[in-house]
Design an enzyme around this catalytic site. Structure first.
Site, mmCIF file in Angstrom:
data_model
loop_
_atom_site.group_PDB
_atom_site.id
_atom_site.type_symbol
_atom_site.label_atom_id
_atom_site.label_comp_id
_atom_site.label_asym_id
_atom_site.label_seq_id
_atom_site.Cartn_x
_atom_site.Cartn_y
_atom_site.Cartn_z
ATOM 1 N N ARG A 81 -18.128 77.583 -1.728
ATOM 2 C CA ARG A 81 -18.773 76.271 -1.569
ATOM 3 C C ARG A 81 -20.135 76.299 -2.260
ATOM 4 O O ARG A 81 -20.532 75.358 -2.927
ATOM 5 C CB ARG A 81 -18.922 75.881 -0.097
ATOM 6 C CG ARG A 81 -19.807 74.647 0.100
ATOM 7 C CD ARG A 81 -19.677 73.940 1.450
ATOM 8 N NE ARG A 81 -19.461 74.825 2.558
ATOM 9 C CZ ARG A 81 -20.385 75.621 3.116
ATOM 10 N NH1 ARG A 81 -21.631 75.617 2.655
ATOM 11 N NH2 ARG A 81 -20.082 76.404 4.128
ATOM 12 N N TYR A 106 -20.627 49.739 -9.542
ATOM 13 C CA TYR A 106 -19.250 50.110 -9.171
ATOM 14 C C TYR A 106 -18.993 49.796 -7.685
ATOM 15 O O TYR A 106 -19.864 50.033 -6.841
ATOM 16 C CB TYR A 106 -19.052 51.607 -9.458
ATOM 17 C CG TYR A 106 -17.722 52.126 -9.018
ATOM 18 C CD1 TYR A 106 -16.563 51.817 -9.718
ATOM 19 C CD2 TYR A 106 -17.602 52.914 -7.878
ATOM 20 C CE1 TYR A 106 -15.332 52.289 -9.304
ATOM 21 C CE2 TYR A 106 -16.371 53.389 -7.450
ATOM 22 C CZ TYR A 106 -15.243 53.069 -8.169
ATOM 23 O OH TYR A 106 -14.027 53.532 -7.750
ATOM 24 N N ASP A 150 -25.451 55.773 -13.834
ATOM 25 C CA ASP A 150 -24.010 56.066 -13.854
ATOM 26 C C ASP A 150 -23.538 55.878 -15.299
ATOM 27 O O ASP A 150 -23.497 54.764 -15.818
ATOM 28 C CB ASP A 150 -23.302 55.101 -12.885
ATOM 29 C CG ASP A 150 -21.804 55.380 -12.766
ATOM 30 O OD1 ASP A 150 -21.202 55.876 -13.736
ATOM 31 O OD2 ASP A 150 -21.234 55.061 -11.703
ATOM 32 N N LYS A 153 -12.511 59.561 -15.109
ATOM 33 C CA LYS A 153 -12.230 58.575 -16.151
ATOM 34 C C LYS A 153 -12.155 59.252 -17.519
ATOM 35 O O LYS A 153 -11.280 60.061 -17.746
ATOM 36 C CB LYS A 153 -13.278 57.459 -16.087
ATOM 37 C CG LYS A 153 -13.570 56.965 -14.655
ATOM 38 C CD LYS A 153 -12.407 56.242 -14.000
ATOM 39 C CE LYS A 153 -12.559 56.024 -12.498
ATOM 40 N NZ LYS A 153 -13.795 55.412 -12.053
HETATM 41 C C1 PLP Z 1 -14.489 55.299 -10.848
HETATM 42 C C2 PLP Z 1 -15.966 55.131 -10.883
HETATM 43 C C3 PLP Z 1 -16.787 55.718 -9.911
HETATM 44 C C4 PLP Z 1 -16.227 56.494 -8.743
HETATM 45 O O1 PLP Z 1 -15.550 57.647 -9.136
HETATM 46 P P1 PLP Z 1 -14.315 58.291 -8.324
HETATM 47 O O2 PLP Z 1 -13.971 59.469 -9.149
HETATM 48 O O3 PLP Z 1 -13.242 57.248 -8.274
HETATM 49 O O4 PLP Z 1 -14.802 58.622 -6.960
HETATM 50 C C5 PLP Z 1 -18.153 55.552 -10.035
HETATM 51 N N1 PLP Z 1 -18.690 54.835 -11.036
HETATM 52 C C6 PLP Z 1 -17.937 54.250 -11.976
HETATM 53 C C7 PLP Z 1 -18.578 53.465 -13.069
HETATM 54 C C8 PLP Z 1 -16.547 54.373 -11.933
HETATM 55 O O5 PLP Z 1 -15.793 53.773 -12.867
#
Ligand code: PLP
Length: 389
Positions: free
Chosen positions: A50, A102, A174, A199
């Site tokens: 961890r 998001y 982000d 993504k």
């Molecule tokens: C999908 C997404 C998240 C969250 O990510 P997860 O892997 O689904 O928890 C955060 N910010 C953006 C812009 C996203 O597209």
């Protein structure tokens, strides 16, 4: 020699993998939760997985290098990464945050953080003066997401960083939609960069993962403390998968972007399409700002059809894409934000952000581009029949 990012994407983690001196070209999966220590007073680099694991560490060092930051962290999901970053705040702190954040981040900020005495103000981040006006003495964080989801709103990163410098707040960004390949927020003065690596970085709709990079070591220590306390680390096998998939991010992302530009132009002149949201279109609000802070228009676009029933007919007529949440995969992904990514948002909040009942989002994959365009053409034709009823 300073290496370009395409090279670092391939060699960054491998270099760390070589550290064990066995020369494996792929970073080994250290499937070990605990690590033997030499003696009662001689402890090694790792003790418990961890707190740290060599496979995850190779990934964490690689993403830090890619973003040009000091420390990198890999989390179980993008939301684990986002929430860990917010958890360096304390009761009494205030956040100024982009209103088209998001959906999961919106839920965390509105439903979880207030229970710990952390307040927020949502602002339209395309309006820099409105951001400045929302900052209070207790504002500790300004949170950006650009391009934003799903309407690809553009935030002027440099202008927001300037406000944060004047007021002493931290900035988080982000960077999921651009990847370190095409937008480098730390170089523009941002303090912490966050990715949903689910993504484009993983890119195959296989794993969920999150990454964080801090500009300095002190912020790195604070994020590490939360990561180790909450324990939402990325597992060893998923770390391995992400290391492998990140090697091809450049070829995937750039090809998907090239086709996205073609699709956006096709949709822009189609009579059934009311509006196209894509940073590469000259008509897109913030087009010039985006071009000044990013080297790509990205592979995600949104567009609005006249109504719910037209959108529904379009979705059922499209043959190639997966109809699903998420984006950034090698397969094109069509989604319906009102009921998918933004289902957690109240209807009136959705409406304010342009997330209408006719809005669809498309993440371009690696299928043949003519196949994709033909699919769009035939599905729009089918949807047009519903529109004229
Ligand atoms: C999908 C997404 C998240 C969250 O990510 P997860 O892997 O689904 O928890 C955060 N910010 C953006 C812009 C996203 O597209």
């Amino acid at each position: 020699m300073s290496e370009r990012i395409e090279t670092a994407l391939i060699h960054g983690a491998i270099r760390e993998g070589y550290a064990d001196k066995k020369g494996a070209v792929n970073v080994p999966m250290y499937l070990s939760s605990t690590f033997h220590q030499e003696s009662i007073d001689e402890f090694g680099e790792y003790d418990y997985a961890r707190s740290g694991n060599p496979t995850r560490a190779a990934l964490e060092k690689a993403i830090a290098e890619l973003e040009g930051g000091e420390r990198g962290f890999a989390f179980a999901t993008g939301m684990a990464a986002v929430s860990a970053c917010f958890m360096i705040l304390s009761a009494g702190d205030h956040i100024v945050i982009t209103e088209d954040v998001y959906g999961g981040s919106y839920r965390f900020v509105t439903k979880v953080l207030p229970r710990f005495g952390i307040t927020h103000t949502f602002v339209d981040f395309t309006d820099v003066d409105a951001v400045r006006a929302a900052v209070r003495p207790e504002t500790k964080l300004i949170y950006m997401e650009t391009p934003s989801n799903p309407t690809l709103g553009i935030t002027d990163i440099r202008a927001i960083v300037e406000i944060a410098r004047e007021t002493g707040a931290l900035t988080f960004l982000d960077n999921t939609f651009m990847t370190p390949l095409h937008q480098r927020p730390l170089e523009l003065g941002v303090d912490v960069v966050i990715h949903s690596a689910t993504k484009f970085l993983s890119g195959h709709s296989d794993i969920v993962a999150g990454l964080v990079v801090t500009k300095d070591a002190e912020l790195g220590d604070r994020i590490y403390f939360v990561q180790n306390s909450f324990g939402s680390v990325l597992g060893v096998q998923d770390s391995y998968t992400l290391i492998q998939n990140m090697k091809t991010t450049a070829v995937r992302f750039n090809e998907e972007t090239r086709v996205a530009e073609r699709i956006a132009k096709f949709l822009e002149v189609h009579p059934l399409v009311e509006k196209v949201y894509y940073p590469g279109l000259a008509s897109h609000p913030g087009h010039d700002i985006h071009a000044s802070q990013s080297t790509s228009n990205g592979a995600v676009l949104s567009f609005s059809l006249p109504s719910y029933s037209v959108a529904k007919a379009f979705v059922s007529a499209m043959k190639i894409p997966v109809f699903a949440v998420s984006l950034g995969g090698v397969e094109s992904i069509l989604s319906y934000p009102a009921k998918m990514s933004h289902a957690a948002m109240e209807p009136e909040e959705r409406a304010k952000r342009g997330i209408t009942d006719g809005l669809l989002r498309f993440s371009v994959g690696l299928e043949n581009e003519d196949d994709l365009l033909e699919d769009f053409a035939q599905a729009l034709k089918a949807a047009a029949e519903v529109a004229t009823v």
